[in-house]
Design a protein around this motif. Structure first.
Motif, mmCIF file in Angstrom:
data_model
loop_
_atom_site.group_PDB
_atom_site.id
_atom_site.type_symbol
_atom_site.label_atom_id
_atom_site.label_comp_id
_atom_site.label_asym_id
_atom_site.label_seq_id
_atom_site.Cartn_x
_atom_site.Cartn_y
_atom_site.Cartn_z
ATOM 1 N N LEU A 25 0.824 -1.206 0.000
ATOM 2 C CA LEU A 25 0.000 0.000 0.000
ATOM 3 C C LEU A 25 0.860 1.260 0.000
ATOM 4 C CD1 LEU A 25 -2.788 -1.100 2.526
ATOM 5 C CD2 LEU A 25 -3.052 -0.742 0.061
ATOM 6 N N THR A 26 1.997 1.197 0.669
ATOM 7 C CA THR A 26 2.925 2.329 0.670
ATOM 8 C C THR A 26 3.480 2.591 -0.721
ATOM 9 O OG1 THR A 26 3.563 1.787 2.955
ATOM 10 C CG2 THR A 26 5.001 3.277 1.748
ATOM 11 N N ALA B 172 11.103 -3.092 -2.001
ATOM 12 C CA ALA B 172 10.068 -2.478 -2.833
ATOM 13 C C ALA B 172 10.505 -1.137 -3.427
ATOM 14 C CB ALA B 172 8.790 -2.282 -2.011
ATOM 15 N N PHE B 173 11.251 -0.340 -2.636
ATOM 16 C CA PHE B 173 11.520 1.036 -3.048
ATOM 17 C C PHE B 173 12.888 1.252 -3.688
ATOM 18 C CE2 PHE B 173 7.867 2.052 -0.431
ATOM 19 C CZ PHE B 173 7.315 3.148 -1.085
ATOM 20 N N PRO C 3 16.216 15.449 -0.239
ATOM 21 C CA PRO C 3 15.708 15.136 -1.592
ATOM 22 C C PRO C 3 15.332 16.377 -2.394
ATOM 23 C CG PRO C 3 14.111 14.507 0.083
ATOM 24 C CD PRO C 3 15.379 14.816 0.796
ATOM 25 N N TYR C 4 14.861 17.440 -1.715
ATOM 26 C CA TYR C 4 14.518 18.670 -2.426
ATOM 27 C C TYR C 4 15.782 19.391 -2.902
ATOM 28 C CZ TYR C 4 9.975 17.801 -0.325
ATOM 29 O OH TYR C 4 8.805 17.217 0.051
ATOM 30 N N VAL D 127 9.962 11.343 -5.541
ATOM 31 C CA VAL D 127 11.337 11.134 -5.066
ATOM 32 C C VAL D 127 11.429 11.406 -3.568
ATOM 33 C CG1 VAL D 127 13.688 12.047 -5.149
ATOM 34 C CG2 VAL D 127 12.461 11.582 -7.272
ATOM 35 N N ALA D 128 10.798 12.506 -3.136
ATOM 36 C CA ALA D 128 10.836 12.856 -1.711
ATOM 37 C C ALA D 128 10.259 11.725 -0.865
ATOM 38 C CB ALA D 128 10.068 14.154 -1.467
ATOM 39 N N ASN D 129 9.146 11.164 -1.323
ATOM 40 C CA ASN D 129 8.517 10.073 -0.583
ATOM 41 C C ASN D 129 9.366 8.800 -0.625
ATOM 42 O OD1 ASN D 129 6.358 7.540 -1.035
ATOM 43 N ND2 ASN D 129 5.924 8.846 0.717
ATOM 44 N N ALA D 130 9.866 8.450 -1.817
ATOM 45 C CA ALA D 130 10.671 7.230 -1.955
ATOM 46 C C ALA D 130 11.988 7.357 -1.203
ATOM 47 C CB ALA D 130 10.938 6.948 -3.434
ATOM 48 N N PHE D 131 12.617 8.534 -1.284
ATOM 49 C CA PHE D 131 13.875 8.760 -0.580
ATOM 50 C C PHE D 131 13.665 8.642 0.930
ATOM 51 C CE2 PHE D 131 17.161 11.290 1.456
ATOM 52 C CZ PHE D 131 18.313 10.911 0.776
#
Length: 320
Positions: free
Chosen positions: A32-33, A143-144, A259-260, A280-284
């Motif tokens: 789900l993530t 997963a990521f 990430p930003y 990217v921010a979320n995955a990082f």
């Protein structure tokens, strides 16, 4: 500590069946993530060019978010409940395994009541919780990592952009660096936690004896003396946790903007979209937090090391 639960036929269903249930739940949560990460990309791309889309597309994304978020909340809640049951069953197995051996020991074992009543519960609870977090971290990485590796193509910064999977290596580098610094900053904490439990045990023991014999135990001068030792050790512990917290919170806040900083130039040159940067921010964050699982739980690990040391001593005293 482990044998009484994982090598017992009586507890095998809970130990392994319950463990499998928890692993399955973690797998679903990670899936789900991943879906939420992909939703970030689609939604923020839509927001960036809202004038080119219909309002119905916005509401479609809101409904998609609900289909991801609500099941996650339900599964996470049920997992939390089952986790507490699992930890208590582990405590029950350890408790009566220890009690059987302790009852056969003729000599008095110092702090036996605290080891059996308190330390066993805390050990089972922390090990089970940390174990699930580590397994979740491994699943998250599996997963990521491919997602973050692919997103590394959007890096625009010189030198870094030429490294394949640069975002993955960056997440690993900052996590290992943070772990190394945390080790040195918090190197005294396990010993202080251990000493803290010793003075707590001495203070508690005097109070317990005083319940049955206030003439010979529980005198004010004795309690004051014991409490002074308790206070001195706590103040040292608070001081060391204080400067460790300064490092920990600083590290966590810095990681929010990394990430930003890395992806920002690509957004302004048009190499990536807003949706890609948010993805990217979320995955990082997911990858970095998985790599940094021990940093985030350093105080808990410190407590666990202290409890493990005390239980090992208790096992030696009762010839477990």
């Amino acid at each position: 500590m482990f044998r009484s639960f994982f090598k017992s036929k009586r507890w095998s269903l809970w130990a392994y069946g319950g463990g499998l249930t928890l692993l399955t739940s973690l797998f679903i949560q990670v899936e789900l993530t991943v879906q939420y990460n992909e939703w970030n990309r689609t939604f923020y791309n839509l927001v960036q060019k809202a004038s080119e889309h219909k309002i119905s597309e916005f509401w479609d994304q809101m409904f998609l978010f609900a289909r991801i978020a609500f099941p996650y909340v339900l599964i996470a809640t049920l997992t939390g409940y089952f986790t507490r049951l699992y930890a208590f069953k582990w405590r029950e197995a350890m408790t009566f395994s220890y009690v059987t051996c302790w009852q056969q020991v003729e000599n008095e074992v110092e702090g036996a009541s605290q080891r059996i009543q308190e330390d066993i519960y805390r050990f089972a609870k922390i090990v089970e919780s940390m174990g699930l977090q580590v397994v979740r971290a491994i699943m998250t990485l599996i997963a990521f990592l491919p997602i973050l590796w692919g997103l590394s193509s959007g890096v625009e910064i010189e030198y870094i952009k030429d490294i394949p999977g640069s975002l993955v290596w960056l997440a690993l580098l900052v996590s290992l660096g943070g772990l190394l610094i945390s080790w040195f900053v918090g190197i005294k904490l396990p010993g202080l936690e251990y000493n803290n439990q010793k003075v707590e045990a001495a203070f508690r023991k005097e109070l317990v004896y005083a319940e049955d014999d206030k003439v010979n135990f529980g005198k004010t001068d004795t309690l004051k003396e014991l409490f002074i030792g308790l206070k001195y050790n706590y103040f040292r512990l608070f001081l060391h946790y204080g400067y460790f917290d300064v490092w920990l919170y600083s590290f966590q806040q810095l990681m929010v903007i990394v990430p930003y900083l890395i992806m920002g130039p690509g957004l302004f040159t048009g190499l990536i979209t807003l949706g890609v940067m948010m993805q990217v921010a979320n995955a990082f964050s997911e990858v970095r937090e998985s790599f940094s699982i021990f940093i985030a739980n350093w105080t808990t690990i410190t407590e666990l090391r202290s409890i493990h040391k005390r239980l090992r001593e208790f096992e030696a005293n009762i010839n477990y």
